[in-house]
Design a protein around this motif. Structure first.
Motif, short mmCIF file in Angstrom:
data_model
loop_
_atom_site.label_atom_id
_atom_site.label_comp_id
_atom_site.label_asym_id
_atom_site.label_seq_id
_atom_site.Cartn_x
_atom_site.Cartn_y
_atom_site.Cartn_z
N ARG A 1 -10.55 17.80 2.58
CA ARG A 1 -11.63 16.90 2.14
C ARG A 1 -11.24 16.18 0.85
O ARG A 1 -11.55 15.01 0.67
N ILE A 2 -10.59 16.90 -0.04
CA ILE A 2 -10.16 16.29 -1.31
C ILE A 2 -9.11 15.21 -1.05
O ILE A 2 -9.18 14.10 -1.60
N LEU A 3 -8.15 15.51 -0.19
CA LEU A 3 -7.11 14.53 0.14
C LEU A 3 -7.71 13.30 0.81
O LEU A 3 -7.32 12.16 0.52
N TYR A 4 -8.67 13.53 1.68
CA TYR A 4 -9.33 12.40 2.35
C TYR A 4 -10.02 11.50 1.32
O TYR A 4 -9.88 10.28 1.36
N SER A 5 -10.74 12.13 0.37
CA SER A 5 -11.45 11.36 -0.66
C SER A 5 -10.48 10.57 -1.53
O SER A 5 -10.71 9.39 -1.83
N LEU A 6 -9.37 11.22 -1.95
CA LEU A 6 -8.37 10.53 -2.78
C LEU A 6 -7.74 9.37 -2.01
O LEU A 6 -7.43 8.32 -2.58
N GLU A 8 -9.25 7.63 0.41
CA GLU A 8 -10.26 6.57 0.50
C GLU A 8 -10.37 5.79 -0.80
O GLU A 8 -10.64 4.59 -0.79
N LEU A 9 -10.14 6.47 -1.92
CA LEU A 9 -10.20 5.81 -3.23
C LEU A 9 -8.91 5.06 -3.56
O LEU A 9 -8.86 4.32 -4.54
N GLY A 10 -7.86 5.28 -2.75
CA GLY A 10 -6.62 4.54 -2.95
C GLY A 10 -5.61 5.20 -3.88
O GLY A 10 -4.64 4.57 -4.29
N TYR A 11 -5.82 6.49 -4.22
CA TYR A 11 -4.91 7.16 -5.15
C TYR A 11 -3.74 7.86 -4.44
O TYR A 11 -2.74 8.17 -5.07
N ILE A 12 -3.89 8.14 -3.17
CA ILE A 12 -2.80 8.74 -2.39
C ILE A 12 -2.74 8.04 -1.03
O ILE A 12 -3.68 7.37 -0.63
N GLU A 13 -1.60 8.23 -0.35
CA GLU A 13 -1.47 7.70 1.01
C GLU A 13 -0.61 8.66 1.82
O GLU A 13 0.18 9.42 1.26
N LYS A 14 -0.77 8.62 3.14
CA LYS A 14 0.02 9.50 4.00
C LYS A 14 1.44 8.98 4.11
O LYS A 14 1.68 7.77 4.12
N ARG A 22 1.67 11.05 -0.52
CA ARG A 22 2.38 10.64 -1.74
C ARG A 22 1.41 9.86 -2.63
O ARG A 22 0.42 9.28 -2.14
N LEU A 23 1.68 9.84 -3.94
CA LEU A 23 0.85 9.13 -4.90
C LEU A 23 1.09 7.63 -4.76
O LEU A 23 2.21 7.19 -4.49
N THR A 24 0.04 6.85 -4.97
CA THR A 24 0.14 5.40 -4.85
C THR A 24 0.32 4.75 -6.22
O THR A 24 0.21 5.40 -7.27
N ARG A 25 0.55 3.46 -6.19
CA ARG A 25 0.68 2.68 -7.43
C ARG A 25 -0.61 2.77 -8.26
O ARG A 25 -0.57 2.81 -9.49
N LYS A 26 -1.75 2.80 -7.58
CA LYS A 26 -3.03 2.87 -8.28
C LYS A 26 -3.12 4.13 -9.14
O LYS A 26 -3.61 4.10 -10.26
N PHE A 27 -2.63 5.25 -8.59
CA PHE A 27 -2.63 6.49 -9.37
C PHE A 27 -1.75 6.37 -10.59
O PHE A 27 -2.12 6.74 -11.71
#
Length: 202
Positions: A1-6, A8-14, A22-27
């Motif tokens: 659930r935490i990964l799904y929320s992150l 959706e917010l754009g901080y991680i991607e599959k 993996r962490l995104t540029r936004k993070f």
């Protein structure tokens, strides 16, 4: 659930394989702001301590936060009579040397917006409360690359500050020495030179 929320917010991607994240540029953009200030603290500390040894007055590192000056780091004077904020404390930009050192080097539109959103409250009888007068004062700060608070924020307290710029030339913080006016005024010229030099070194 935490990964799904992150996600959706754009901080991680599959990952492409779909079995990891993996962490995104936004993070990294978000985290980079905190890392930058930790780095600023680290490289400022030796210079702050040198100024403390030289003048035995409190040395402050501050940045702009929501139209106020936020104290990022403070090295307190060893004197029994000292002026010292605490990291995290805030003060108005118009009445502090730290605030004026930053305001003077912001884009003019940003400076005017900050002054429009934050009333120029009278902190002492010497506080600048007229916008036109303050803008003229900021012009002098730009010329000298040093800002003064001559008992404008706290009666009996003098402060000298200089702006700190990043590698692109954008003002990001300021550096100051503050103390009782009775001690500070006699060494004001020397402090102005050394604070300006320390800020430039940072």
């Amino acid at each position: 659930r935490i990964l799904y929320s992150l996600g959706e917010l754009g901080y991680i991607e599959k990952c492409a394989a779909g079995s990891c994240y993996r962490l995104t540029r936004k993070f990294h953009d978000l985290a980079g702001q905190g890392v930058a200030f930790r780095y600023l603290q680290a490289i400022s500390k030796p210079l702050m301590q040198n100024l403390l040894i030289r003048y035995a007055e409190t040395v402050n590192l501050g940045s702009l936060d929501g139209g106020q000056v936020a104290y990022v780091d403070v090295v307190q004077s060893p004197s029994a009579l000292r002026i010292a904020a605490l990291p995290g404390d805030r003060n108005p930009v118009h009445s502090t040397a730290l605030g004026k050192a930053i305001l003077a080097f912001l884009p003019e539109s940003r400076t005017r917006a900050i002054l429009g959103e934050n009333p120029l409250l009278r902190k002492t009888p010497k506080t600048i409360t007229q916008r036109t007068h303050l803008l003229e004062h900021l012009s002098a700060v730009r010329d000298q690359r040093v800002a003064l608070d001559m008992e404008e924020n706290v009666t009996g307290v003098t402060c000298v500050a200089a702006p700190i710029f990043d590698n692109t030339g954008r003002v990001i913080a300021a550096f100051s020495i503050s103390g009782p006016a009775s001690r500070m005024n006699a060494k004001l010229n020397a402090i102005k030179i050394d604070v300006r030099a320390a800020a430039s070194t940072i």
